[in-house]
Design a protein around this motif. Structure first.
Motif, mmCIF file in Angstrom:
data_model
loop_
_atom_site.group_PDB
_atom_site.id
_atom_site.type_symbol
_atom_site.label_atom_id
_atom_site.label_comp_id
_atom_site.label_asym_id
_atom_site.label_seq_id
_atom_site.Cartn_x
_atom_site.Cartn_y
_atom_site.Cartn_z
ATOM 1 N N UNK A 1 0.833 -1.199 0.000
ATOM 2 C CA UNK A 1 0.000 0.000 0.000
ATOM 3 C C UNK A 1 0.866 1.246 0.000
ATOM 4 N N UNK A 2 0.514 2.200 -0.858
ATOM 5 C CA UNK A 2 1.137 3.529 -0.851
ATOM 6 C C UNK A 2 0.279 4.376 0.082
ATOM 7 N N UNK A 3 0.830 4.757 1.239
ATOM 8 C CA UNK A 3 0.046 5.344 2.320
ATOM 9 C C UNK A 3 0.016 6.876 2.277
ATOM 10 N N UNK A 4 -0.906 7.488 3.061
ATOM 11 C CA UNK A 4 -0.969 8.952 3.138
ATOM 12 C C UNK A 4 0.303 9.606 3.671
ATOM 13 N N UNK A 5 1.202 8.825 4.251
ATOM 14 C CA UNK A 5 2.481 9.372 4.710
ATOM 15 C C UNK A 5 3.556 9.219 3.638
ATOM 16 N N UNK A 6 3.134 8.908 2.409
ATOM 17 C CA UNK A 6 4.014 8.765 1.239
ATOM 18 C C UNK A 6 5.010 7.616 1.415
ATOM 19 N N UNK A 7 4.588 6.556 2.107
ATOM 20 C CA UNK A 7 5.420 5.381 2.312
ATOM 21 C C UNK A 7 4.786 4.171 1.645
ATOM 22 N N UNK A 8 5.599 3.171 1.381
ATOM 23 C CA UNK A 8 5.105 1.908 0.852
ATOM 24 C C UNK A 8 5.040 0.932 2.020
ATOM 25 N N UNK A 9 3.845 0.473 2.341
ATOM 26 C CA UNK A 9 3.622 -0.401 3.478
ATOM 27 C C UNK A 9 3.313 -1.805 2.980
ATOM 28 N N UNK A 10 4.032 -2.797 3.500
ATOM 29 C CA UNK A 10 3.782 -4.195 3.167
ATOM 30 C C UNK A 10 2.835 -4.758 4.222
ATOM 31 N N UNK A 11 1.621 -5.074 3.797
ATOM 32 C CA UNK A 11 0.623 -5.628 4.709
ATOM 33 C C UNK A 11 0.548 -7.128 4.462
ATOM 34 N N UNK A 12 0.773 -7.941 5.504
ATOM 35 C CA UNK A 12 0.669 -9.389 5.301
ATOM 36 C C UNK A 12 -0.732 -9.766 4.810
ATOM 37 N N UNK A 13 -0.803 -10.640 3.815
ATOM 38 C CA UNK A 13 -2.095 -11.028 3.260
ATOM 39 C C UNK A 13 -2.978 -11.724 4.285
ATOM 40 N N UNK A 14 -2.376 -12.349 5.308
ATOM 41 C CA UNK A 14 -3.204 -12.926 6.375
ATOM 42 C C UNK A 14 -3.962 -11.815 7.109
ATOM 43 N N UNK A 15 -3.323 -10.671 7.292
ATOM 44 C CA UNK A 15 -3.991 -9.520 7.916
ATOM 45 C C UNK A 15 -5.070 -8.972 6.987
ATOM 46 N N UNK A 16 -4.774 -8.903 5.699
ATOM 47 C CA UNK A 16 -5.755 -8.418 4.729
ATOM 48 C C UNK A 16 -6.988 -9.314 4.760
ATOM 49 N N UNK A 17 -6.774 -10.628 4.747
ATOM 50 C CA UNK A 17 -7.887 -11.573 4.707
ATOM 51 C C UNK A 17 -8.718 -11.548 5.983
ATOM 52 N N UNK A 18 -8.126 -11.152 7.105
ATOM 53 C CA UNK A 18 -8.837 -11.120 8.382
ATOM 54 C C UNK A 18 -9.379 -9.732 8.726
ATOM 55 N N UNK A 19 -9.307 -8.799 7.784
ATOM 56 C CA UNK A 19 -9.750 -7.430 8.037
ATOM 57 C C UNK A 19 -10.939 -7.066 7.153
#
Length: 145
Positions: A24-42
């Protein structure tokens, strides 16, 4: 890809979906790697529709200025000026809606429309629009005193 999403408490533009991570390219102008397990549980909210990011934020005001005056002399002029200044970077004029009102004040939802894949514009333009609205509000409030 390039959809703007909210994944639980996180938000940003999807840059890549890999086997283990969603970037994810975030509002703080950073690239954040979100684990897909977290994505699937959110809970996932995709706010990209019909080719644009439809981003909504809230602005609150006290009751010192009437709703009619607030809309006519603060919100609408700010939205129109902002749109005219940034016409090429938006798909349509921002909108404002009364969301709630209580004894402390009233809250408006402000919706801004940015072309899909242009999260960087969103991150720059949203705070600028908020500043413009608040500047008009404080000028209006000072003129009343």
């Amino acid at each position: 890809m390039k959809d703007y999403v909210k994944i639980g408490e996180l938000e940003g533009q999807v840059e890549e979906i890999a086997i283990n991570y969603t970037n994810l390219y975030t509002p703080t102008f950073n690239l954040l790697k979100v684990p897909n397990t977290q994505v699937m549980n959110s809970r996932i909210l995709n706010i990209t529709h019909e080719g644009f990011i439809k981003y909504t934020f809230t602005v609150g005001f006290d009751h010192s200025i009437s709703t009619k005056k607030l809309v006519e002399e603060c919100l609408q002029p700010a939205l129109i000026e902002f749109h005219l200044e940034h016409e090429g970077r938006q798909l349509r004029r921002p909108e404002a809606y009364l969301d709630s009102s209580d004894r402390l004040g009233k809250n408006y939802l402000i919706r801004i429309f940015i072309p899909k894949g242009e999260a960087k514009d969103l991150y720059v333009l949203q705070p600028e629009l908020l500043d413009r609205i608040l500047e008009k509000y404080y000028n209006l409030k000072n003129a009343q005193q």
